[in-house]
Design a protein around this motif. Structure first.
Motif, PDB file in Angstrom:
ATOM      1  N   ARG A  53      29.128  -0.157 -26.226  1.00 65.06           N
ATOM      2  CA  ARG A  53      28.601   1.460 -26.015  1.00 65.06           C
ATOM      3  C   ARG A  53      29.005   2.086 -27.560  1.00 65.06           C
ATOM      4  N   LEU A  54      30.054   1.893 -28.174  1.00 64.47           N
ATOM      5  CA  LEU A  54      30.107   2.425 -29.524  1.00 64.47           C
ATOM      6  C   LEU A  54      28.890   2.217 -30.428  1.00 64.47           C
ATOM      7  N   ARG A  55      28.539   0.902 -30.461  1.00 64.43           N
ATOM      8  CA  ARG A  55      27.437   0.565 -31.186  1.00 64.43           C
ATOM      9  C   ARG A  55      26.199   1.246 -30.749  1.00 64.43           C
ATOM     10  N   ILE A  56      25.940   1.412 -29.492  1.00 65.16           N
ATOM     11  CA  ILE A  56      24.665   2.103 -29.055  1.00 65.16           C
ATOM     12  C   ILE A  56      24.980   3.441 -29.628  1.00 65.16           C
ATOM     13  N   ALA A  57      26.018   4.285 -29.556  1.00 62.67           N
ATOM     14  CA  ALA A  57      26.306   5.564 -29.835  1.00 62.67           C
ATOM     15  C   ALA A  57      26.019   5.789 -31.197  1.00 62.67           C
TER      16      ALA A  57
END
Length: 412
Positions: free
Chosen positions: A196-200
């Motif tokens: 999710r952090l990578r997607i953000a």
């Protein structure tokens, strides 16, 4: 999607079968040795040759076999009643032979069942089962004391020690399994958070790219608004389109990311942030990905169906990342020499499939967290994700991502 590992033969045998085999072997051995076989120089007081002559003794021994075999058959489904049947059958066997003690080898079946219960049930249930076995041994020991039998060393204390050892082994297995499950759950949660952090971060890059376009087009419109109104109008329409698409993507992504549990990320985590790219990746880069895979020895065929059209940046990026993860892991783990990527532009959704006919673990990393990342990307965009072995061999990753209504309208 790691390859399935075959368990050793000993571990594949269910505990109920072990229990039945141990008890039956201990029960049949004296029948064969002291009753069926011809008379020999040895004679057993516990198993006299005429011990099974009475019809009642034979019926009781048959009942003992039925109880133990029935308990062994349902041990994996109804552990407590099955365990009671095994103990009852063991006691019935000793009564049939008119024994005042339980043979140690026959009591081994009770230990096996107890070990299984301690491994899969709660500590309270397993302690109750152990107390039942110790209670039976205590009754036999008290009976020996009451009748004043001093024919030899009482086996009950040693059998009680085997009960304790069986419970300790089973309880240790239960604790080890619980610890392993907890570690895997934590690792999976960290993998989801990292994804999710990578997607953000990728969404940040997408927004930065869109804002850059908006700034350039707005500046161009400001410079020609008086001299070339038509070009200024065109530039402002581009600004409006880019702004709407970016805002729509932000609403979808941030609405889903808001559900993430921020406490799942441990302190000091470094997920290897890469510098932001000026041009986000998308399905237009699939051919480049196929060329890289070809250099690694795997031919990637890319097929596109439907009317190809621009997609929202977040959907385009998520689809490409899923294809990239699937193809990369097919190259590393599947053992296939070819891979098929199918991109289907449908009216209301984008369907992507990556398939191979390899013999290895398919499209997955060794830890299995590649699947978690792909599924998380699809979930954040309210899509459907499936992955698993194909009926004809190989592996298939399929994802469907719904497209906003404005996508089709904007493309017309």
């Amino acid at each position: 999607m790691s390859a399935s590992v075959s368990l050793p033969l000993l571990k594949r045998i269910p505990p109920g079968l072990w229990t039945a085999l141990a008890w039956s072997a201990a029960a049949v051995a004296p029948i064969v040795e002291y009753v069926v076989m011809p008379s020999g120089p040895t004679y057993s007081l516990n198993f006299p040759r005429d011990g099974l002559d009475p019809v009642g003794a034979r019926a009781l021994l048959t009942l003992a076999f039925v109880l133990v075999l029935a308990g062994s058959a349902v041990l994996h489904r109804r552990t407590s009643p099955a365990y009671a049947l095994v103990i009852a059958g063991t006691v019935a066997s000793t009564v049939a032979w008119r024994q005042d003690e339980i043979p140690p080898l026959q009591f081994l079946a009770v230990d096996v069942a107890l070990c299984y219960i301690a491994a899969i049930r709660s500590r309270r249930n397993s302690l109750t089962a152990a107390a039942a076995a110790l209670g039976v041994l205590t009754c036999y020991f008290m009976l020996r004391l009451l009748v004043g039998d001093d024919s030899g060393i009482a086996p009950e204390p040693f059998l009680a020690l085997t009960v304790v050892i069986a419970w300790l082994i089973g309880n240790s297995a239960r604790q080890a399994r619980a610890h392993t499950e907890e570690l895997y759950a934590r690792a999976a949660a960290q993998a989801v958070t990292a994804e999710r952090l990578r997607i953000a971060r990728e969404m940040h890059d997408t927004v930065a790219h869109s804002i850059g376009i908006i700034a350039l087009q707005a500046g161009a419109a400001a410079r020609v608004v008086e001299t070339q109104p038509a070009r200024a109008r065109e530039a402002m329409l581009t600004v409006e389109k880019a702004g709407r698409e970016t805002l729509s993507g932000l609403r979808r992504m941030l609405g889903a990311l808001r559900e993430a549990d921020q406490d799942q990320e441990g302190p000091g985590q470094d997920h290897g942030r890469t510098p932001a790219s000026l041009q986000p990746a998308g399905l237009s880069d699939v051919e480049r990905l196929a060329a890289e895979a070809m250099a690694a020895g795997v031919r990637v065929e890319v097929r596109r169906q439907g009317r190809r059209r621009p997609l929202p940046a977040d959907i385009d990026l998520a689809a490409f990342r899923i294809v990239q993860e699937s193809v990369t892991n097919a190259v590393r783990h599947s053992g296939a020499d070819s891979c098929l990527v199918l991109v289907d532009y449908r009216a209301d959704e984008l369907a992507v499939e990556v398939s191979d006919r390899g013999k290895g673990g398919g499209t997955s990393t060794g830890s299995g967290y590649g699947l978690i990342g792909m599924r998380e990307r699809a979930t954040l965009l309210h899509g459907d994700f499936t992955a698993g072995p194909r009926p004809g061999g190989g592996f298939l990753v399929a994802v469907r991502l719904p497209l906003p209504a404005t996508t089709e309208a904007g493309a017309t």
